[in-house]
Design an enzyme around this catalytic site. Structure first.
Site, PDB file in Angstrom:
ATOM      1  N   THR A  10     -12.716  54.197  35.345  1.00 44.97           N
ATOM      2  CA  THR A  10     -12.684  53.319  34.164  1.00 44.97           C
ATOM      3  C   THR A  10     -11.471  53.700  33.318  1.00 44.97           C
ATOM      4  OG1 THR A  10     -13.915  54.754  32.644  1.00 44.97           O
ATOM      5  CG2 THR A  10     -15.217  53.429  34.185  1.00 44.97           C
ATOM      6  N   CYS A  11     -11.305  53.048  32.153  1.00 40.91           N
ATOM      7  CA  CYS A  11     -10.142  53.392  31.306  1.00 40.91           C
ATOM      8  C   CYS A  11     -10.172  54.851  30.875  1.00 40.91           C
ATOM      9  CB  CYS A  11     -10.059  52.569  30.027  1.00 40.91           C
ATOM     10  SG  CYS A  11     -11.012  51.114  29.877  1.00 40.91           S
ATOM     11  N   ASN A  12     -11.362  55.420  30.756  1.00 42.07           N
ATOM     12  CA  ASN A  12     -11.473  56.770  30.209  1.00 42.07           C
ATOM     13  C   ASN A  12     -11.761  57.862  31.235  1.00 42.07           C
ATOM     14  OD1 ASN A  12     -10.988  56.032  27.557  1.00 42.07           O
ATOM     15  ND2 ASN A  12     -13.094  55.430  27.233  1.00 42.07           N
TER      16      ASN A  12
ATOM     17  N   SER B 193     -18.993  58.994  26.633  1.00 40.01           N
ATOM     18  CA  SER B 193     -17.950  57.987  26.389  1.00 40.01           C
ATOM     19  C   SER B 193     -17.121  58.310  25.156  1.00 40.01           C
ATOM     20  CB  SER B 193     -18.596  56.607  26.189  1.00 40.01           C
ATOM     21  OG  SER B 193     -19.272  56.207  27.360  1.00 40.01           O
TER      22      SER B 193
ATOM     23  N   ALA C  35      -6.871  39.006  31.857  1.00 40.29           N
ATOM     24  CA  ALA C  35      -8.013  38.087  31.809  1.00 40.29           C
ATOM     25  C   ALA C  35      -9.246  38.707  32.459  1.00 40.29           C
ATOM     26  CB  ALA C  35      -7.650  36.764  32.500  1.00 40.29           C
TER      27      ALA C  35
END
Length: 297
Positions: free
Chosen positions: A54-56, A112, A193
């Protein structure tokens, strides 16, 4: 069976290093195939594996008769093109019960950047589905993840962790609200998108900005998302010439290289006569060149 996990996240590794180990969902299957093939040539012919990216964070979970952490480290370092020693200095490793407890914490939103955010659970489920489709998941990891999902559900039901949590997209809206007196007078551009942009656009659209635009590599997909918010779609190639029109830019694409460069932002600021721009980069690897943050306005 032995279970082991290794990973890097927003607390242990800088963004540029995490970017080297970011795998898009459609890359998971071939990446898992590469990882399992590397085991097959050694003493571990049957290894279960799953990758959460994921982004993290990027995390690898494995299960086999015998743990092979050093081999997993070597493979991951090679895939990211970094020295194993550098990866080790920024990674964490977990075994058996510790690995399970960590998976529970991740699924529940406790690990998170935004405490309690719910998006990670969906991302984990996507990662597990990708591992299943790739034939990389066996009964041990399957049980681990199914139990993780059950724990996450129980945590949300029995505690108030989700009551006040916000997503990264909501955090961006909140910060924009502090920077601009009235968001209804702003023009917002979304680059990409995908799921994160969909979420961000939903949050911003609720504030009724003056205009919304979606810039995407595939115009058709951009148009589909833009139509939902009464916005316009544009090609990614038109981005540099139109950047100055927007007060807020939120970017999150799967590009491996920055798509908004320092020069383009400098020209946009000059054209705006120093009216401030708010730019949010939610992508890993980066979409916006890091030098942009040093610019005035």
């Amino acid at each position: 069976m032995s279970v082991w996990a290794l990973g890097l996240n927003h607390t242990t590794a800088p963004l540029d290093l995490r970017g080297r180990f970011a795998f898009a969902l459609d890359q998971i299957a071939p990446t898992l195939q590469s990882l399992r093939s590397s085991f097959a040539s050694g003493r571990h012919p049957q290894v279960e594996a799953a990758i959460i990216s994921t982004c993290n964070r990027t995390e690898i979970y494995c299960a086999s008769e015998h743990a092979a952490l050093d081999h997993t480290f070597g493979w991951l370092a090679q895939s990211g093109g970094v020295a194993p020693a550098l990866l080790r200095s920024h990674a964490y490793t977990l075994h058996d019960g510790e690995a399970a407890r960590h998976a529970f914490r991740v699924a529940s939103g406790l690990d998170s950047m935004v405490l309690g955010e719910a998006q990670i659970l969906g991302q984990m489920k996507d990662a597990v589905r990708a591992a299943e489709t790739a034939g990389a998941l066996g009964s041990t990891l399957n049980q681990l993840f199914q139990r993780s999902f059950a724990v996450a559900k129980e945590v949300r039901t029995a505690t108030e962790i989700g009551a006040h949590s916000i997503s990264m997209a909501a955090a961006a809206v909140r910060l924009a609200g502090q920077l601009f007196e009235d968001l209804r007078k702003t023009r917002v551009l979304f680059v990409g998108a995908g799921e994160m942009i969909d979420l961000a656009a939903t949050h911003f659209a609720a504030k009724e900005p003056k205009a919304i635009a979606i810039a995407n590599r595939t115009l058709e997909r951009g148009e589909k998302l833009a139509s939902r918010f009464g916005g316009e779609a544009m090609r990614l190639a038109d981005l540099p010439s139109r950047l100055a029109e927007f007060d807020i830019i939120v970017s999150c694409t799967a590009s491996t290289l920055p798509i908004i460069g320092l020069g383009a932002v400098e020209r946009a600021l000059k054209a705006r006569k120093h009216r401030p721009m708010f730019m949010v980069d939610l992508a890993v690897p980066r979409d916006i060149e890091p030098e942009v943050k040093a610019l005035e306005d």
